[in-house]
Each structure stands twice: as C-alpha cells, then as structure tokens.
Design an enzyme around this catalytic site. Structure first.
Site, PDB file in Angstrom:
ATOM      1  CG  ASP A   1       2.732   3.113   1.885  1.00 11.57           C
ATOM      2  OD1 ASP A   1       2.736   2.059   1.199  1.00 11.57           O
ATOM      3  OD2 ASP A   1       1.690   3.754   2.126  1.00 11.57           O
TER       4      ASP A   1
ATOM      5  CD  GLU B   1      -1.878   3.132   2.065  1.00  6.84           C
ATOM      6  OE1 GLU B   1      -0.736   2.641   2.058  1.00  6.84           O
ATOM      7  OE2 GLU B   1      -2.256   3.953   1.199  1.00  6.84           O
TER       8      GLU B   1
ATOM      9  CG  ASP C   1      -6.258  -3.273  -4.427  1.00  9.38           C
ATOM     10  OD1 ASP C   1      -6.369  -3.476  -5.656  1.00  9.38           O
ATOM     11  OD2 ASP C   1      -5.179  -2.981  -3.898  1.00  9.38           O
TER      12      ASP C   1
ATOM     13  CG  HIS D   1       0.444  -0.011  -0.067  1.00  7.23           C
ATOM     14  ND1 HIS D   1       0.127   1.294  -0.365  1.00  7.23           N
ATOM     15  CD2 HIS D   1       0.645  -0.593  -1.276  1.00  7.23           C
ATOM     16  CE1 HIS D   1       0.130   1.467  -1.670  1.00  7.23           C
ATOM     17  NE2 HIS D   1       0.444   0.350  -2.240  1.00  7.23           N
TER      18      HIS D   1
HETATM   19  P1  PGA Z   1       2.963   0.016  -8.622  1.00  4.44           P
HETATM   20  O1  PGA Z   1       2.029  -0.105  -7.346  1.00  4.44           O
HETATM   21  O2  PGA Z   1       3.118  -1.372  -9.152  1.00  4.44           O
HETATM   22  O3  PGA Z   1       2.221   0.876  -9.577  1.00  4.44           O
HETATM   23  O4  PGA Z   1       4.256   0.587  -8.159  1.00  4.44           O
HETATM   24  C1  PGA Z   1       2.285  -1.105  -6.410  1.00  4.44           C
HETATM   25  C2  PGA Z   1       1.374  -0.957  -5.222  1.00  4.44           C
HETATM   26  O5  PGA Z   1       1.016   0.179  -4.870  1.00  4.44           O
HETATM   27  O6  PGA Z   1       1.013  -1.969  -4.620  1.00  4.44           O
END
Ligand code: PGA
Length: 261
Positions: free
Chosen positions: A136, A143, A67, A138
């Site tokens: 959340d 999302e 992404d 995702h």
């Molecule tokens: P993080 O992010 O590894 O910084 O917790 C994970 C994500 O948002 O997919």
C-alpha cells in the site's frame, strides 16, 4: 532520487550491504537504521558475510529500529526488537547496548514515542536508513495518508498490512497486532541517506507510484522524492511498472563505480 534496477534480491542485498560497508569504513560508529520484513534479509546476510570475511569491521556500528508492534510481550519472537537482534545485532557481533528501538511494551506509549525521537537525535541522527515498502506504499508503518511531517507515534495498521504480515504469525491475522509505534515520515526524512529496497511483482505498483507519481501522503514512500539522498533499489519484477526503467538503467550504467550509492 536514484533508482537502481538489479537482476534479483540477492544482487540488491549485495549492493546495499556494500554501501553500508563503505559507510562503516568511513565512519566506524555509524548509526544504521534497519528495517524488518522479508525484503531486507539479503542485505543483512551480505553484510554479515562481509564482516565474517574481514572485508569490513562492524564492531563499533550502532543499530536502530524503524518501528515496533504495540502489545507483543517482551521477547516475543516476532517483536521487531527480537527480529533485529536475530537478523542484525547477533550476526554482526554487536552488543545489545549498541541497539535502540521504540518500546512497544511501555505503559506510557506516547512518552515512549517522544523518547525514541529524542534518542535518535541525541545519538547524532541516523546515517543510513534502510526501508522496505508495503504493497500500500507505506514506509515504516506509516500507512496511506500519514502526515509527511509526522514524528514517531502510534499508528493503526490497515487491514492490508495485517493480511500481508499474517505470514509471520502462523498465517493467523488475529495474532497480528492492530497498533504499532513507527518513526514518522518526518523522522525518517532526517536520516542522512535513505535506501529503499523492493523486490517482487507485488511491489511494482507501489514502486511506480513512489518514483513516478506525485509526492502525496496517500503514497507515504513518495516522500522520498523530498530527500536529498534517496536511493531506490528494485529487482526486475518490482521495476516492471516503471515507465522510466530504460532511463534508470542507462543512468546507473554510466555512473562511475567508485561513487557507490
Ligand atoms: P516486506 O515488508 O519486506 O516483508 O514485504 C515491507 C514493508 O511492509 O515495509
């Protein structure tokens, strides 16, 4: 899906790096789908150490992004292109030509999304896709309520994700872009092997819903249940809400070491 519970983030990083190294020994020009955020950093450190020690040759590996933020100027240190260059491409000694990602600076973002999906397919598909998980639920920046069939497209970040990511922008949520390009869930599911790493108690609820809840767009990571080769690696804290943790531990302990992930 296979769930592997490891003592800590470093052990998770080592386990996944070894799976990537095994892939590169079988297929030296494998396409590695990488994720950003804090969680995968131990994977990249462990893989770079294997390259430095000669345990694996990654010189022909190819890398692709999951992404990208929309609207950050090219070269911004927090654009995911910059992050992947810094954390993966440079430490592994790869050429920038072996690296692809969606263009979050394009004038025609819709065309950029379609072009990215096409280039992944033309590259022969992703061999291993690393994933983090949002609090959340995702994956990528899909999302909650993202279509489980979605393709690479523009998404709007939830407030929660912008709060979570503000730490990369001097703690200032105003600097976190609202929009992103992300591989869709349908795109992600086309990779040959999905490996999700989650560490820390903050991910425990999302992990439990992903692994033990129903497949539901409201928990995008639950789509991994539809994939024929999905591995979820969690540390003890992220596993703390899994009812089936004893079963996962026993199953993994009984697995022959040669089998890998
Ligand atoms: P993080 O992010 O590894 O910084 O917790 C994970 C994500 O948002 O997919």
């Amino acid at each position: 899906m296979e769930v592997v519970i490891v003592p800590d983030a470093a052990a998770g990083g080592e386990l996944i790096a070894e799976a990537m190294a095994a892939l590169l020994r079988r297929k030296p020009d494998a396409l590695l789908g990488v994720a950003t955020g804090s969680t995968p950093v131990p994977i990249y450190e462990a893989l770079a150490a294997k390259v430095a020690s000669g345990a694996v040759d990654a010189s022909r590996a190819r890398v692709c992004q999951l992404d990208e933020y929309v609207g950050l100027p090219s070269g911004h240190p927090e654009s995911y292109r910059s992050v992947v260059l810094r954390q993966v491409v440079e430490p592994l000694g790869l050429s920038t030509g072996s690296f692809m990602g969606p263009d979050g600076t394009a004038d025609d973002l819709l065309a950029a999304c379609e072009a990215y999906d096409r280039s992944l397919a033309e590259a022969g598909g992703v061999d291993i896709q690393l994933l983090g998980i949002g609090t959340d639920g995702h994956i990528g920046f899909n999302e909650p309520c993202s279509s489980l069939a979605s393709r690479t497209r523009i998404k709007t970040l939830t407030e929660q994700t912008r709060v979570d990511n503000a730490r990369f922008f001097d703690g200032d949520i105003e600097q976190v872009p609202h929009h992103v390009i992300t591989q869709g869930i349908g795109t992600i599911l086309e990779a040959r092997h999905l490996v999700l790493l989650a560490t820390g108690e903050g991910k425990a609820e999302a992990v439990a819903q992903t692994v033990e809840g129903p497949v539901a767009a409201v928990v995008p990571a639950s789509a991994l249940q539809l994939h024929r080769h999905a591995t979820v690696v969690v540390d003890e804290a992220a596993a703390s809400k899994l009812k089936l943790a004893p079963y996962f531990r026993a199953t993994y302990a009984a697995k022959p070491a040669w089998q890998g992930l």
